[in-house]
Design a protein around this motif. Structure first.
Motif, short mmCIF file in Angstrom:
data_model
loop_
_atom_site.label_atom_id
_atom_site.label_comp_id
_atom_site.label_asym_id
_atom_site.label_seq_id
_atom_site.Cartn_x
_atom_site.Cartn_y
_atom_site.Cartn_z
N LEU A 41 0.82 -1.21 0.00
CA LEU A 41 0.00 0.00 0.00
C LEU A 41 0.85 1.26 0.00
CD1 LEU A 41 -2.86 1.11 0.05
CD2 LEU A 41 -2.81 1.03 2.54
N VAL B 40 0.64 3.90 -3.14
CA VAL B 40 0.11 5.26 -3.02
C VAL B 40 1.20 6.30 -3.31
CG1 VAL B 40 -1.00 6.88 -1.45
CG2 VAL B 40 -1.64 4.49 -1.39
N TYR C 45 -1.32 12.47 -0.57
CA TYR C 45 -2.48 11.57 -0.44
C TYR C 45 -2.84 11.49 1.03
CZ TYR C 45 -5.41 7.42 -0.36
OH TYR C 45 -6.45 6.54 -0.15
N HIS D 272 -5.04 9.60 3.68
CA HIS D 272 -5.79 8.36 3.87
C HIS D 272 -6.98 8.63 4.77
CE1 HIS D 272 -6.13 4.20 3.12
NE2 HIS D 272 -5.91 3.80 4.34
N TYR E 69 -0.63 10.35 4.11
CA TYR E 69 0.00 9.05 3.87
C TYR E 69 1.26 9.17 3.03
CZ TYR E 69 -0.52 3.96 3.98
OH TYR E 69 -0.35 2.63 4.24
N SER F 27 -13.91 3.65 -3.31
CA SER F 27 -13.90 2.21 -3.58
C SER F 27 -15.15 1.79 -4.32
CB SER F 27 -13.80 1.43 -2.26
OG SER F 27 -15.03 1.50 -1.56
N LEU G 271 -11.88 6.18 0.24
CA LEU G 271 -10.64 5.65 0.81
C LEU G 271 -9.67 6.76 1.18
CD1 LEU G 271 -10.06 2.74 -1.73
CD2 LEU G 271 -11.13 2.61 0.53
N ALA H 195 -7.07 3.63 -9.15
CA ALA H 195 -6.29 3.52 -7.92
C ALA H 195 -7.13 2.93 -6.79
CB ALA H 195 -5.75 4.89 -7.50
N ILE I 181 -5.95 -0.02 -4.48
CA ILE I 181 -5.85 0.12 -3.02
C ILE I 181 -6.68 -0.95 -2.34
CG2 ILE I 181 -6.43 1.63 -1.08
CD1 ILE I 181 -5.65 4.00 -2.85
N ASP I 182 -7.88 -1.21 -2.87
CA ASP I 182 -8.70 -2.29 -2.32
C ASP I 182 -7.96 -3.62 -2.40
OD1 ASP I 182 -10.95 -1.06 -1.37
OD2 ASP I 182 -12.08 -1.21 -3.25
N ARG J 164 -5.22 -3.70 0.20
CA ARG J 164 -5.75 -3.93 1.56
C ARG J 164 -6.17 -5.38 1.74
NH1 ARG J 164 -10.13 0.75 2.18
NH2 ARG J 164 -10.36 -0.10 4.27
#
Length: 610
Positions: free
Chosen positions: A287, A291, A309, A311, A324, A393, A399, A427, A431-432, A435
């Motif tokens: 992650l 990012v 970014y 979060h 982040y 998401s 997110l 993105a 990111i999903d 995670r």
């Protein structure tokens, strides 16, 4: 459709639109074959051929034989990376064999893997310019006799034409030149006095080259009519024998062409960046790295001074949101500032999933609502242009948010906003995935720890059961001996009672061992329960000798007990103490040669304080 495919589709649509709307010729060729892949209407008109016919031809087949080698060498240099742009003036062949001159500017096209797959060229029809250059050369021979005719011809041209002598004084200009510089009384004036000191300083090196006898074409950027313009000037020296007596300059405004070329270059750079971030989004599962790459790419695409970014995960204090990643500025820049709260303009992105683009965010009434500060905190990076894009998401959860800034106003365009919105949607999926991958890795680690704990418990259980199995055998020998005594005829009452007591003690000891065996929790922990109490040592020793007596007698050993005259008391578990001493005696009896004699002294010693 993955992010790479979407981005390639967008770029393809933009390129197709450019081909369709361009006022100059455009062509896309395959490399290395050189076959035409796509042409626009203006190029078809320039070559006098239909699109279907052009798509069956190669660049070499369409190029005049005298220009083919120069063109091939230029394309080869472009492919090798010796130059970033292949520029050439060459002739195309019409169907009837007549040539048409064009100025070609070509750049490479690469696929998602960076491999060269083709080239896009911008083609200007310079046939008129070439014809006029020829006319000019012919006119120089008849200049004194044909001044009026030359003036008439040059005034009809869409370029600025001038003739300057060796002293840098005007002898001739066309009408377009006079109108551009708002002068009719030009004859005999120095170039500097007509075009101005600033433009003259830019043009002077080229003028000196022309007066040195060099023919060439130069491009320069100048301030023209109050704005910066790009011009191309063709310098042709005029010789009288071996002496240069002046030069002819043809000046063309190429600002629009430069804009088209710059747009193509920018789109190529953007495409390369999109391809790079597409590869990261599709492959990266860490992650932090994911990012950071997203923030870096967004900062580059938007031409932002810095990007970050945030979060959408509250800080451990629960008071704000965590930055982040950061790009374009050191992280220490934000040290000492309060936590970012989803308030004011930030709330639109981090809470409401809205894109916010502002040419000057300081004029936005929502700006600076991040107490205890009002406005921009002292020492904060200066922000005028502002672009914030939410990362949402598939379930609709926000997110986080990509925030970009620049100290100058009006930097972020609508195109940059559309690009970043598309990247943010891809993105979110990445990111999903990251995670989910992190959660899966954590679950795998937890399962491994649980499996290791089960294996450890199983090993402890085996060790525990092995210990109990050994202990269960010890009481059987004294019980067997006592039972045989009870069967003997004529046994007196005292011996009977002694045998019963032995059986009773050993049975209770076995019951204790069986209780241990049935206690599953202690088996898995590998621990025995201790029931401590005051125990007379001589009692425990005698009970242990009683347990080991059958083996001692069977091996014909003699044991002498040396017990203290008065009782010696210890705090211990009587059964465990008997087990320990009995095991020692059994081992001594087992591993001593038959008929051995050994003593078991028992003394007390006071422990000294450490």
């Amino acid at each position: 459709m993955d992010s790479l495919a979407v981005d390639e589709s967008i770029e393809e649509q933009q390129l197709a639109a450019m081909f369709s709307l361009s006022l100059v010729g455009m062509a896309e060729i395959e490399l290395p074959s050189g076959r035409y892949r796509r042409v626009n209407r203006r190029f078809c008109e320039l070559t006098g051929r239909a699109e279907e016919e052009l798509l069956r031809l190669t660049v070499r087949e369409l190029t005049h034989p005298e220009d083919r080698e120069r063109d091939a060498e230029g394309i080869a240099a472009l492919i090798r990376g010796d130059v970033t742009e292949h520029r050439i003036e060459k002739r195309y062949l019409r169907p009837d064999g007549t040539p048409v001159w064009a100025a070609v500017s070509a750049t490479l096209v690469r696929n998602a893997h960076g491999r060269i797959v083709g080239s896009v060229g911008v083609i200007h029809d310079i046939s008129a310019l070439k014809r006029q250059q020829e006319l000019l050369r012919e006119s120089e021979e008849r200049l004194r006799a044909s001044q009026n005719q030359l003036q008439l011809i040059t005034d009809a041209l869409p370029v600025l034409i001038s003739y300057v002598d060796a002293g840098q004084r005007y002898r001739f200009v066309n009408k377009a030149y006079q109108e551009t510089f708002a002068t009719e009384d030009y004859y005999g004036k120095h170039v500097r006095d007509v075009i101005g000191p600033e433009m003259y300083e830019t043009a002077r090196p080229h003028i000196e080259r022309a007066l040195a006898g060099e023919s060439f074409r130069a491009e320069m950027r100048i301030r023209w009519n109050g704005e910066m313009r790009d011009i191309a000037v063709t310098y042709v020296p005029h010789r009288d024998g071996d002496r240069v007596v002046g030069y002819v300059a043809l000046t063309e405004d190429i600002t629009e062409r430069k804009r088209v070329e710059e747009t193509l270059r920018e789109q190529a750079q953007t495409l390369e960046t999109l391809n790079r971030i597409g590869r990261v989004l599709s492959a990266e599962l860490d992650l932090q790295r994911l990012v950071q790459a997203l923030t870096d790419a967004g900062t580059e695409i938007c031409h932002a001074a810095f990007g970050a970014y945030f979060h959408n995960e509250p800080d451990p204090s629960g008071q704000g949101f965590r930055m982040y990643t950061l790009s374009g500025a050191p992280r220490e820049t934000f040290t000492g500032f309060p936590l970012v709260r989803a308030a004011g303009v930030l709330a639109e992105t981090l809470m409401k999933a809205a894109i916010v683009r502002s040419d000057d965010i300081t004029r936005d009434p929502r700006f600076g609502r991040n107490g205890p500060y009002e406005g921009m905190p002292r020492g904060h990076l200066p922000v005028r242009s502002y672009l914030a894009v939410p990362v949402v998401s598939r379930t609709g959860e926000v997110l986080g948010g990509l925030i970009f800034g620049h100290p100058e106003p009006g930097v972020f365009t609508e195109r940059a906003e559309r690009l970043m919105a598309g990247i943010a949607s891809q993105a979110a999926i990445a990111i999903d995935n990251a995670r989910l991958y992190a959660a899966a890795q954590q679950e795998i680690a937890e399962r491994k720890r649980a499996e290791e704990a089960l294996r450890f418990a199983d090993r402890r259980k085996d060790e525990f059961l092995a210990t109990l199995a050994h202990e269960l055998r010890n009481p059987l020998a004294p019980i067997r001996t006592s039972v045989q005594l009870l069967k003997a005829p004529g046994l007196d009452e005292s011996r009977r009672q002694w045998s019963r007591d032995v059986i009773d003690r050993q049975v209770r000891h076995m019951a204790r061992l069986l209780d241990d065996l049935l206690d599953v929790s202690r088996i898995t922990r590998g621990r025995l329960e201790l029931r401590k109490q005051l125990v007379a040592v001589h009692t425990a020793v005698e009970a242990a000798v009683e347990t080991a007596r059958p083996l001692i007698d069977a091996r014909q050993h003699t044991i002498e007990l040396d017990l203290p005259p008065r009782p010696l008391m210890v705090e211990a578990d009587p059964d465990r103490l008997v087990q320990i001493v009995a095991n020692l005696l059994n081992n001594a009896a087992k591993y001593t040669q038959p008929g051995g004699r050994w003593a078991s002294p028992c003394t007390s010693r006071t422990a000294r304080p450490s």
